[in-house]
Design an enzyme around this catalytic site. Structure first.
Site, PDB file in Angstrom:
ATOM      1  N   LYS A 224       8.854  11.129 -34.655  1.00 48.22           N
ATOM      2  CA  LYS A 224       7.995  11.862 -33.729  1.00 48.22           C
ATOM      3  C   LYS A 224       6.570  11.844 -34.266  1.00 48.22           C
ATOM      4  CE  LYS A 224      11.273  15.119 -31.663  1.00 48.22           C
ATOM      5  NZ  LYS A 224      11.566  16.543 -31.375  1.00 48.22           N
ATOM      6  N   PHE A 227       1.536  11.386 -30.504  1.00 45.09           N
ATOM      7  CA  PHE A 227       1.514  10.652 -29.239  1.00 45.09           C
ATOM      8  C   PHE A 227       2.788  10.869 -28.443  1.00 45.09           C
ATOM      9  CE2 PHE A 227       3.183   8.083 -32.664  1.00 45.09           C
ATOM     10  CZ  PHE A 227       4.420   7.737 -32.170  1.00 45.09           C
ATOM     11  N   GLY A 228       3.922  11.140 -29.107  1.00 41.58           N
ATOM     12  CA  GLY A 228       5.217  11.229 -28.429  1.00 41.58           C
ATOM     13  C   GLY A 228       6.354  11.008 -29.405  1.00 41.58           C
ATOM     14  N   VAL A 230       9.534   8.100 -31.058  1.00 47.69           N
ATOM     15  CA  VAL A 230       9.990   6.723 -31.284  1.00 47.69           C
ATOM     16  C   VAL A 230      11.511   6.727 -31.272  1.00 47.69           C
ATOM     17  CG1 VAL A 230       9.966   4.727 -32.809  1.00 47.69           C
ATOM     18  CG2 VAL A 230       7.953   6.195 -32.670  1.00 47.69           C
ATOM     19  N   ASP A 344      -6.554   3.439 -39.089  1.00 52.90           N
ATOM     20  CA  ASP A 344      -5.598   4.508 -39.415  1.00 52.90           C
ATOM     21  C   ASP A 344      -4.493   3.949 -40.307  1.00 52.90           C
ATOM     22  OD1 ASP A 344      -4.588   7.059 -39.438  1.00 52.90           O
ATOM     23  OD2 ASP A 344      -3.483   6.864 -37.561  1.00 52.90           O
TER      24      ASP A 344
END
Length: 512
Positions: A224, A227-228, A230, A344
């Site tokens: 997690k 963004f959301g 996986v 990043d």
């Protein structure tokens, strides 16, 4: 005299309509460059509720918690992928119940009065007794229809010439002569990528991506983030990773899919992109990004659970440096690749393959170098990099964001911290896993904390004494220190790091 006045008036009106006709034709032929659109956001691109674009004006209606929200902005031409039916102007259904998007470019501020309408959810009806009597007939007709479709497909398939070569099955259609198409049902994902990219490395065709996405079954959640989520998914017996963005993160999803499909980006040390698609279940829209699955998980998970030896340390570090060098490289040519900076880079965005080499993933914040205009293509998303891994010039906001080289040097600083994390878990007496600056800042540091430690105090992660007695760890620590210099211009390039680590692996660097 009266007749003469009428004639003059008629001539006047005739000239007036003729000029209006010429103006309308001119507006119709006028290119969309400099199209003005209504916008309701804040920022340098939206001044006095007006933005300017060479693409389309955008309007959307979103239903959240029972409240309609309207959004207006510009979409640049370079973001229209594919140009004939761009993601950014697409709605999965013609009338969606939660999100509807509409684009226009007919005239300036054409989106001001657009109010895309949401489709109300149809009321549920209770089947009557008569309806239940019809159901068996409907089922029977459906079965007959399916059987007929299968028979027709098999008859058509039997008329085609099948060939088997290099372990892949091809179909040659009589109407297409020499054109060959891989059968989706018999080819693996690797086969399709090799056979459909035509050497460009720009990803699968859009229709193939959508076909794969529609057939994936989600198995279990593996991660997690902001963004959301996986998930591990299954496609025809193969494992794939499915990164699911919420509809609020549409810009991040679109940007990452766009970067992954950059020509010539595909590389053994860059996470393999498979497909991107938006899926709508009628209640909400999910944005999927499908990539290769690596069962070892992220480098962060791997280092937390396991230790490594010197050879594995060099192999892992070299693979990350190789992937970063490929990202930073500008390949010139018709099918060239622009230089890309990650922005990043950290252990959570690096995945470990089964052979213990690494791949770089999560390109949602990446920036591209436009060689022609010598400008930087920066994503419109509001996300920023991870504060713990930010370079000094990013923390104190002295970096020249108009130039591309500073972004690459910032990546090199982050790479030095990643290698430090790997080196701590290496050797006969490895240290417990810790993130960079664990002894200087809180677990979730604020920008002020990092700015104080990195910029004001100019501290760097400590190097244990035991590293000096190990030739490989000692050599690795030298590379590390040359990555996190306070002066960005003094840092090594990714290509130089790659060559140095290759020499360390072969023993040449240590002998020197």
């Amino acid at each position: 005299m009266f007749l003469s006045n009428n004639v003059n008036m008629n001539n006047y009106h005739g000239r007036k309509w003729f000029l209006l006709l010429i103006f309308a034709v001119y507006r119709k032929l006028d290119p969309v460059d400099g199209l003005k659109c209504y916008c309701d956001t804040t920022g340098p691109s939206c001044q006095n509720e007006t933005c300017e674009t060479d693409g389309f004006c955008f309007a959307s209606t979103t239903l959240k918690a029972g409240v309609k929200k309207f959004e207006y902005r510009c979409i640049e031409r370079r973001s229209l992928i594919p140009i004939e039916h761009p993601f950014g102007c697409s709605t999965t259904k013609a009338k969606n119940e939660s999100v509807v998007i509409e684009c226009c470019n007919e005239f300036d501020w054409c989106n001001r009065k657009l109010r895309p309408e949401l489709q109300p959810k149809p009321p549920e009806s209770t089947p009557t007794a008569a309806a239940w009597q019809v159901v068996p007939w409907i089922i029977g007709l459906m079965v007959l229809g399916v059987c007929g479709a299968i028979s027709f497909w098999w008859a058509k398939r039997s008329r085609k010439l099948t060939k088997r070569g290099s372990g892949h099955l091809f179909v040659v259609d009589d109407s297409l002569c020499e054109t060959r198409h891989p059968i989706l049902g018999t080819a693996t994902i690797r086969d399709m990528i090799e056979l459909t990219t035509s050497g460009s490395g720009s990803g699968l065709p859009l229709l193939v991506q959508r076909s794969i996405a529609r057939q994936i079954q989600l198995a279990d959640i593996i991660g997690k983030g902001r963004f959301g989520e996986v998930w591990r998914g299954r496609w025809r017996g193969e494992n794939v990773a499915v990164k699911i963005f919420s509809s609020r993160e549409e810009c991040s999803w679109f940007r990452e899919a766009e970067i992954y499909q950059t020509v010539m980006l595909r590389h053994e040390n860059i996470l393999g992109f498979i497909a991107a698609d938006n899926k709508d279940n009628g209640t909400w829209t999910q944005l999927w990004l499908i990539t290769d699955y690596h069962e070892n998980g992220s480098l962060f998970d791997f280092l937390t659970a396991r230790t490594i030896d010197s050879n594995t340390l060099v192999k892992m570090a070299l693979s990350v440096a190789t992937g970063l060098s490929h990202l930073h490289m500008d390949i010139v040519g018709t099918k060239g690749k622009p230089a890309i900076a990650h922005r990043d880079l950290k252990t959570k965005n690096i995945l470990v393959k089964t052979n213990l080499t690494c791949v770089i993933g999560d390109l949602g914040l990446a920036v591209r170098h436009n060689v022609g205009s010598d400008s930087v293509d920066v994503p419109s998303t509001n996300r920023v990099g991870t504060k713990r891994y930010m370079a000094p010039e990013v923390l104190d906001e002295t970096m020249d964001t108009r130039q591309f080289d500073p972004y690459k040097r910032s990546d090199v600083y982050s790479f030095g911290l990643v290698v430090w994390e790997m080196a701590r878990r290496c050797g006969a007496m490895p240290d417990e896993y810790q993130p960079p600056y664990y002894d200087c800042v809180p677990p979730d540091p604020a920008l002020e904390d990092m700015r104080r430690v990195v910029c004001v105090e100019r501290r760097r992660p400590s190097v244990p004494n035991r590293w000096h007695s190990d030739p490989i760890l000692s050599s690795i620590s030298k590379v590390m220190k040359e990555c996190w210099y306070q002066n960005p211009a003094a840092r090594l390039t990714a290509l130089r790091i790659k060559k140095t680590l290759a020499n360390i692996g072969s023993g040449d660097y240590i002998k020197m």
